[in-house]
Design a protein around this motif. Sequence first.
Motif, mmCIF file in Angstrom:
data_model
loop_
_atom_site.group_PDB
_atom_site.id
_atom_site.type_symbol
_atom_site.label_atom_id
_atom_site.label_comp_id
_atom_site.label_asym_id
_atom_site.label_seq_id
_atom_site.Cartn_x
_atom_site.Cartn_y
_atom_site.Cartn_z
ATOM 1 N N UNK A 63 78.177 22.004 76.842
ATOM 2 C CA UNK A 63 76.822 22.539 76.833
ATOM 3 C C UNK A 63 76.165 22.273 75.480
ATOM 4 N N UNK A 64 74.843 22.197 75.504
ATOM 5 C CA UNK A 64 74.038 22.065 74.297
ATOM 6 C C UNK A 64 73.257 23.364 74.153
ATOM 7 N N UNK A 72 72.942 31.353 69.656
ATOM 8 C CA UNK A 72 72.905 30.116 70.429
ATOM 9 C C UNK A 72 72.421 30.398 71.853
ATOM 10 N N UNK A 73 71.399 29.656 72.289
ATOM 11 C CA UNK A 73 70.852 29.782 73.636
ATOM 12 C C UNK A 73 71.046 28.446 74.356
ATOM 13 N N UNK A 74 71.802 28.450 75.447
ATOM 14 C CA UNK A 74 72.109 27.218 76.175
ATOM 15 C C UNK A 74 70.838 26.601 76.751
ATOM 16 N N UNK A 75 70.622 25.304 76.455
ATOM 17 C CA UNK A 75 69.459 24.589 76.977
ATOM 18 C C UNK A 75 69.862 23.508 77.983
ATOM 19 N N UNK A 76 71.141 23.109 77.975
ATOM 20 C CA UNK A 76 71.641 22.120 78.943
ATOM 21 C C UNK A 76 73.149 22.282 79.050
ATOM 22 N N UNK A 86 64.018 15.632 74.082
ATOM 23 C CA UNK A 86 63.223 16.303 73.054
ATOM 24 C C UNK A 86 61.750 16.048 73.301
ATOM 25 N N UNK A 87 60.963 17.129 73.212
ATOM 26 C CA UNK A 87 59.545 17.034 73.529
ATOM 27 C C UNK A 87 58.635 17.333 72.351
ATOM 28 N N UNK A 88 59.142 17.363 71.155
ATOM 29 C CA UNK A 88 58.294 17.697 70.021
ATOM 30 C C UNK A 88 58.877 17.190 68.734
ATOM 31 N N UNK A 89 58.265 17.610 67.625
ATOM 32 C CA UNK A 89 58.709 17.138 66.321
ATOM 33 C C UNK A 89 59.153 18.267 65.401
ATOM 34 N N UNK A 90 59.110 19.508 65.866
ATOM 35 C CA UNK A 90 59.552 20.631 65.043
ATOM 36 C C UNK A 90 61.059 20.548 64.835
ATOM 37 N N UNK A 91 61.501 20.835 63.619
ATOM 38 C CA UNK A 91 62.930 20.801 63.307
ATOM 39 C C UNK A 91 63.583 22.055 63.883
ATOM 40 N N UNK A 92 64.580 21.850 64.739
ATOM 41 C CA UNK A 92 65.355 22.933 65.324
ATOM 42 C C UNK A 92 66.833 22.622 65.169
ATOM 43 N N UNK A 98 81.234 22.141 68.761
ATOM 44 C CA UNK A 98 81.554 22.577 67.405
ATOM 45 C C UNK A 98 80.768 21.864 66.313
ATOM 46 N N UNK A 99 79.798 21.035 66.698
ATOM 47 C CA UNK A 99 78.959 20.305 65.749
ATOM 48 C C UNK A 99 77.563 20.882 65.785
ATOM 49 N N UNK A 100 76.937 21.011 64.618
ATOM 50 C CA UNK A 100 75.591 21.556 64.527
ATOM 51 C C UNK A 100 74.672 20.475 63.970
#
Length: 106
Positions: A63-64, A72-76, A86-92, A98-100
Amino acid sequence: MTHRMSRYAVIAVGVLALSGAGVAPAQAVSGPIQSFTFNGTTLTAVNQYSYFPLGPIIPLPVSISRVVDGTAQVVASGKGVVRYPCNGTAINTYTANGVQLSVPCG
């Protein structure tokens, strides 16, 4: 490893040696495949187990998650390979396997 699997591994190494190809160490012949990458438009997380070269690739749960206020909120999610567009340019910040990663992904 079953007798059948070890026989396939021996055959595969023999074929590689006879073909003149470089023979990889035993641990490189099979094992876990995990990664978490960003290519500019998509986050991709991979979690599989490979019995290379003659066996199957077994997809494992992956999961991502997007990290919001430390949570952490699962998005996929899925098995084997999961992609999140990815639909934007904001840094998230996102996490998987185990990788961030902090990336411009709206």
